[in-house]
Motif scaffolding. Structure first.
Motif, mmCIF file in Angstrom:
data_model
loop_
_atom_site.group_PDB
_atom_site.id
_atom_site.type_symbol
_atom_site.label_atom_id
_atom_site.label_comp_id
_atom_site.label_asym_id
_atom_site.label_seq_id
_atom_site.Cartn_x
_atom_site.Cartn_y
_atom_site.Cartn_z
ATOM 1 N N ALA A 55 18.403 10.423 -2.555
ATOM 2 C CA ALA A 55 18.319 11.009 -1.213
ATOM 3 C C ALA A 55 17.627 10.064 -0.239
ATOM 4 C CB ALA A 55 17.571 12.344 -1.281
ATOM 5 N N VAL A 56 16.471 9.523 -0.643
ATOM 6 C CA VAL A 56 15.729 8.661 0.280
ATOM 7 C C VAL A 56 16.460 7.343 0.509
ATOM 8 C CG1 VAL A 56 14.258 7.498 -1.444
ATOM 9 C CG2 VAL A 56 13.406 7.831 0.880
ATOM 10 N N TRP A 57 17.132 6.834 -0.530
ATOM 11 C CA TRP A 57 17.882 5.590 -0.370
ATOM 12 C C TRP A 57 19.098 5.795 0.543
ATOM 13 C CZ3 TRP A 57 16.770 0.660 -1.410
ATOM 14 C CH2 TRP A 57 17.804 -0.273 -1.315
ATOM 15 N N SER A 58 19.787 6.902 0.355
ATOM 16 C CA SER A 58 20.978 7.198 1.182
ATOM 17 C C SER A 58 20.595 7.361 2.641
ATOM 18 C CB SER A 58 21.678 8.460 0.676
ATOM 19 O OG SER A 58 22.119 8.292 -0.653
ATOM 20 N N TYR A 59 19.495 8.063 2.887
ATOM 21 C CA TYR A 59 19.036 8.264 4.261
ATOM 22 C C TYR A 59 18.634 6.929 4.893
ATOM 23 C CZ TYR A 59 16.374 9.994 8.251
ATOM 24 O OH TYR A 59 15.906 10.229 9.517
ATOM 25 N N THR A 60 17.925 6.096 4.107
ATOM 26 C CA THR A 60 17.507 4.782 4.606
ATOM 27 C C THR A 60 18.717 3.917 4.910
ATOM 28 O OG1 THR A 60 15.521 4.938 3.224
ATOM 29 C CG2 THR A 60 16.060 2.779 4.136
ATOM 30 N N GLY A 102 15.510 11.322 -9.974
ATOM 31 C CA GLY A 102 16.699 10.562 -9.599
ATOM 32 C C GLY A 102 17.315 11.050 -8.302
ATOM 33 N N LEU A 103 17.389 12.361 -8.128
ATOM 34 C CA LEU A 103 17.948 12.931 -6.903
ATOM 35 C C LEU A 103 17.095 12.579 -5.683
ATOM 36 C CD1 LEU A 103 19.071 16.478 -8.147
ATOM 37 C CD2 LEU A 103 20.547 14.550 -7.502
ATOM 38 N N MET A 104 15.775 12.585 -5.859
ATOM 39 C CA MET A 104 14.878 12.205 -4.771
ATOM 40 C C MET A 104 15.105 10.749 -4.379
ATOM 41 S SD MET A 104 11.331 14.114 -5.883
ATOM 42 C CE MET A 104 10.389 13.397 -4.536
ATOM 43 N N ILE A 121 5.304 20.348 -0.630
ATOM 44 C CA ILE A 121 4.445 19.445 0.150
ATOM 45 C C ILE A 121 4.404 18.055 -0.462
ATOM 46 C CG2 ILE A 121 2.053 18.972 0.821
ATOM 47 C CD1 ILE A 121 1.666 21.985 1.161
ATOM 48 N N ASN A 122 4.103 17.985 -1.762
ATOM 49 C CA ASN A 122 3.985 16.678 -2.415
ATOM 50 C C ASN A 122 5.334 15.974 -2.513
ATOM 51 O OD1 ASN A 122 1.151 16.623 -2.909
ATOM 52 N ND2 ASN A 122 1.430 18.084 -4.571
ATOM 53 N N GLY A 123 6.394 16.742 -2.738
ATOM 54 C CA GLY A 123 7.731 16.137 -2.774
ATOM 55 C C GLY A 123 8.095 15.539 -1.427
ATOM 56 N N PHE A 124 7.781 16.253 -0.349
ATOM 57 C CA PHE A 124 8.061 15.756 0.997
ATOM 58 C C PHE A 124 7.277 14.484 1.279
ATOM 59 C CE2 PHE A 124 6.823 15.623 5.499
ATOM 60 C CZ PHE A 124 8.076 15.487 6.081
ATOM 61 N N ILE A 125 6.002 14.445 0.865
ATOM 62 C CA ILE A 125 5.165 13.263 1.113
ATOM 63 C C ILE A 125 5.689 12.056 0.345
ATOM 64 C CG2 ILE A 125 2.862 12.271 0.826
ATOM 65 C CD1 ILE A 125 1.714 15.045 1.325
ATOM 66 N N VAL A 126 6.124 12.275 -0.895
ATOM 67 C CA VAL A 126 6.702 11.174 -1.676
ATOM 68 C C VAL A 126 7.915 10.592 -0.940
ATOM 69 C CG1 VAL A 126 7.909 10.557 -3.807
ATOM 70 C CG2 VAL A 126 5.871 11.991 -3.908
ATOM 71 N N LEU A 127 8.782 11.459 -0.450
ATOM 72 C CA LEU A 127 9.978 11.000 0.269
ATOM 73 C C LEU A 127 9.609 10.288 1.564
ATOM 74 C CD1 LEU A 127 12.300 14.124 -0.194
ATOM 75 C CD2 LEU A 127 12.491 11.922 -1.353
ATOM 76 N N LEU A 128 8.650 10.836 2.291
ATOM 77 C CA LEU A 128 8.223 10.256 3.561
ATOM 78 C C LEU A 128 7.653 8.849 3.361
ATOM 79 C CD1 LEU A 128 6.284 12.014 6.394
ATOM 80 C CD2 LEU A 128 5.314 9.953 5.394
ATOM 81 N N VAL A 153 0.827 -1.208 0.000
ATOM 82 C CA VAL A 153 0.000 0.000 0.000
ATOM 83 C C VAL A 153 0.862 1.261 0.000
ATOM 84 C CG1 VAL A 153 -0.287 0.321 2.504
ATOM 85 C CG2 VAL A 153 -2.130 0.948 0.960
ATOM 86 N N LEU A 154 2.028 1.213 0.652
ATOM 87 C CA LEU A 154 2.914 2.376 0.625
ATOM 88 C C LEU A 154 3.517 2.574 -0.763
ATOM 89 C CD1 LEU A 154 4.770 2.063 4.063
ATOM 90 C CD2 LEU A 154 2.884 3.596 3.462
ATOM 91 N N GLY A 155 3.814 1.474 -1.459
ATOM 92 C CA GLY A 155 4.282 1.582 -2.840
ATOM 93 C C GLY A 155 3.245 2.264 -3.714
ATOM 94 N N LEU A 156 1.987 1.924 -3.482
ATOM 95 C CA LEU A 156 0.892 2.584 -4.200
ATOM 96 C C LEU A 156 0.839 4.060 -3.835
ATOM 97 C CD1 LEU A 156 -1.585 2.401 -6.051
ATOM 98 C CD2 LEU A 156 -2.919 1.638 -4.060
ATOM 99 N N GLY A 157 1.069 4.363 -2.556
ATOM 100 C CA GLY A 157 1.087 5.759 -2.116
ATOM 101 C C GLY A 157 2.209 6.560 -2.749
ATOM 102 N N MET A 158 3.364 5.913 -2.957
ATOM 103 C CA MET A 158 4.473 6.571 -3.657
ATOM 104 C C MET A 158 4.000 7.083 -5.019
ATOM 105 S SD MET A 158 7.436 3.763 -2.747
ATOM 106 C CE MET A 158 8.440 4.223 -4.185
ATOM 107 N N PHE A 159 3.287 6.222 -5.730
ATOM 108 C CA PHE A 159 2.808 6.593 -7.063
ATOM 109 C C PHE A 159 1.767 7.698 -6.985
ATOM 110 C CE2 PHE A 159 -0.476 6.100 -10.338
ATOM 111 C CZ PHE A 159 0.286 6.311 -11.486
ATOM 112 N N VAL A 160 0.831 7.571 -6.051
ATOM 113 C CA VAL A 160 -0.250 8.558 -5.925
ATOM 114 C C VAL A 160 0.316 9.966 -5.747
ATOM 115 C CG1 VAL A 160 -2.108 9.381 -4.431
ATOM 116 C CG2 VAL A 160 -1.975 6.960 -5.022
ATOM 117 N N PHE A 161 1.218 10.130 -4.803
ATOM 118 C CA PHE A 161 1.709 11.481 -4.519
ATOM 119 C C PHE A 161 2.774 11.922 -5.520
ATOM 120 C CE2 PHE A 161 -0.394 10.389 -0.572
ATOM 121 C CZ PHE A 161 -1.116 11.557 -0.354
ATOM 122 N N PHE A 162 3.374 10.967 -6.227
ATOM 123 C CA PHE A 162 4.261 11.357 -7.321
ATOM 124 C C PHE A 162 3.450 11.983 -8.455
ATOM 125 C CE2 PHE A 162 6.722 10.738 -11.199
ATOM 126 C CZ PHE A 162 7.954 11.247 -10.824
#
Length: 449
Positions: free
Chosen positions: A293-298, A288-290, A233-240, A209-218
């Motif tokens: 960033a999220v992969w490096s933080y994880t 790509g940068l997003m 806002i939407n960029g932050f939600i995609v990353l979150l 469901v979170l994978g689906l959410g990634m797409f929705v907010f992207f």
């Protein structure tokens, strides 16, 4: 413009608040689960389903399912599927359905032989009702939803309302996960799927469901962020959401979300004019940068264990022989079961008994394709062919459906790693059958300019 921005931000704040209330008062989850269909029925009744409001309600229910189940709000595990089926029937009562949806009536009929096989079992240890409900609620939900959506005309903007309705409770789920598990570092000790980072619920379903959410907010970020505030806002939600999806350590949902996004970008690039394509360099770069960033933080938060997980290694860095977490053995048994029972299969739900006899333990199927073959035989094969082929026949004259391939791949990839445990793959598949109309194609598609 300002009023829409305020409304959108208000919805996000409300759904953040729902996460907080459910975390503090878990009983509210049951109230939330009951309130959604009640308000939904009132909404559909008031509008007479003039703009396919049932799809908005169903989308919200689908997005909320995992949150409701992980917080104990479910009446039963199939509650949301039953709600979706009921709302689709209500929608048909108001707005009818296409006579050409006969393919999906046939799909439902093809499920009957396996029901009869299971019902005729002489094994008194088998709970026939439980087996049938657990294994057929997903296919029936898909069939009924597909009958309603098949060739139904919707505007692209209305489709986006459905997508956002699905995404809002997924956003709530992500917020709840942060409240439930604020420190990932404290609970990540291995490369196995992690229940702590998944809210104490199945990591596979949470990741899905979170994978689906990634797409929705992207999609919100890419196509509907017409101000800097919305971009942030939407960029932050995609990353979150992406971060919380990755730290479940369940790969299926994350990979599916990434595939959906890549497919959407490819479609938009292909259908854009030459001068617009040049701007996609910046879009690809930002995406790509997003991702980096999220992969490096994880990676930092998991002390590098996430790389080992996706490299199919254990915590010590040793490669695992089994790449699919034991699913290969289950799939192999189901293929052999199909070869031994090619006509009728062993009966809906009876594959569980076969797997128990072969493996010595009770284990559910994670793959809907092999399950359909083993339990439904050749009737299951014909049913799968209907599901695989029909959307593409429709897509030939439905090229304005920008999300078609993304929706189709979500269904296909999800049923391969999470079967149809939730209503999401069934409902999202049905959305791929809509006839989408973009009234002002230049304005809508290129709103990312």
């Amino acid at each position: 413009m300002k009023s829409k921005l305020f409304f959108y931000i208000s919805l996000l704040l409300i759904h953040s608040g729902i996460a907080l209330v459910v975390f503090i008062l878990p009983f509210f989850s049951k109230i939330y689960a009951v309130i959604i269909p009640i308000i939904g029925f009132f909404y559909v009744y008031k509008t007479k389903n003039k703009n396919n409001e049932v799809l908005v309600v169903c989308a919200y229910l689908v997005g909320a399912e995992v949150l409701i189940r992980m917080t104990g709000g479910n009446i039963n595990n199939e509650y949301i599927k039953f709600c979706v089926i009921l709302f689709m029937l209500v929608g048909m009562a108001y707005s009818g359905f296409s006579v050409k949806s006969i393919f999906f009536w046939l799909f439902l009929l093809l499920l009957v032989p396996s029901i009869l096989v299971t019902a005729s079992t002489d094994d008194y240890g088998v709970d026939v009702k439980k087996y049938l409900v657990f294994n057929l609620s997903g296919p029936i939900c898909l069939g009924v939803s597909a009958i309603y959506t098949f060739r139904r005309n919707v505007r692209f903007l209305d489709l986006q309302y459905m997508v956002v309705a699905m995404g809002l409770p997924i956003f709530t789920t992500a917020i709840y996960l942060f409240l439930y598990n604020p420190s990932v570092q404290d609970v990540i000790k291995s490369t196995q799927s992690n229940f702590e980072t998944s809210g104490g619920f199945g990591p596979n379903q949470v990741s899905t469901v979170l994978g689906l959410g990634m797409f929705v907010f992207f999609t919100q970020l890419l196509l509907f962020s017409k101000s800097k505030i919305l971009l942030v806002i939407n960029g932050f939600i995609v990353l979150l959401i992406s971060y919380r999806a990755i730290v479940t350590f369940s790969r299926g949902g994350v990979i599916t979300g990434v595939v959906m996004i890549v497919v959407l970008l490819s479609i938009l690039y292909f259908y854009s004019r030459a001068q617009i394509r040049q701007k996609f360099i910046y879009i690809f770069l930002l995406t790509g940068l997003m991702g980096i960033a999220v992969w490096s933080y994880t990676s930092a938060q998991t002390s590098g264990l996430i790389e080992k997980r996706y490299s199919n290694q254990d915590a010590a860095g040793r490669s695992k022989k089994d790449r699919l977490g034991g699913r290969e053995a289950i799939m192999d048994i189901e293929f052999k079961t199909f070869m031994d029972n090619p006509i009728l299969g062993v009966g809906a739900g009876m594959g569980k008994q076969v797997r128990k006899d072969k493996l010595g333990i009770n284990v559910a199927s994670h793959n809907e394709i092999t399950r359909m073959l083993s339990e439904h035989g050749i009737f299951g094969l014909f049913g799968l062919l209907i599901l695989f082929i029909t959307p593409f026949i429709l897509y030939i004259k439905n090229r304005q459906h920008l999300y078609f391939l993304s929706f189709y791949f979500f269904w296909l990839l999800t049923i391969n790693h999470a079967a149809m445990r939730t209503a999401a793959p069934a409902f999202v598949y049905s959305l791929s059958l809509l006839l989408v109309q973009i009234r002002n194609q230049e304005k809508d598609i290129n709103s990312l300019n």
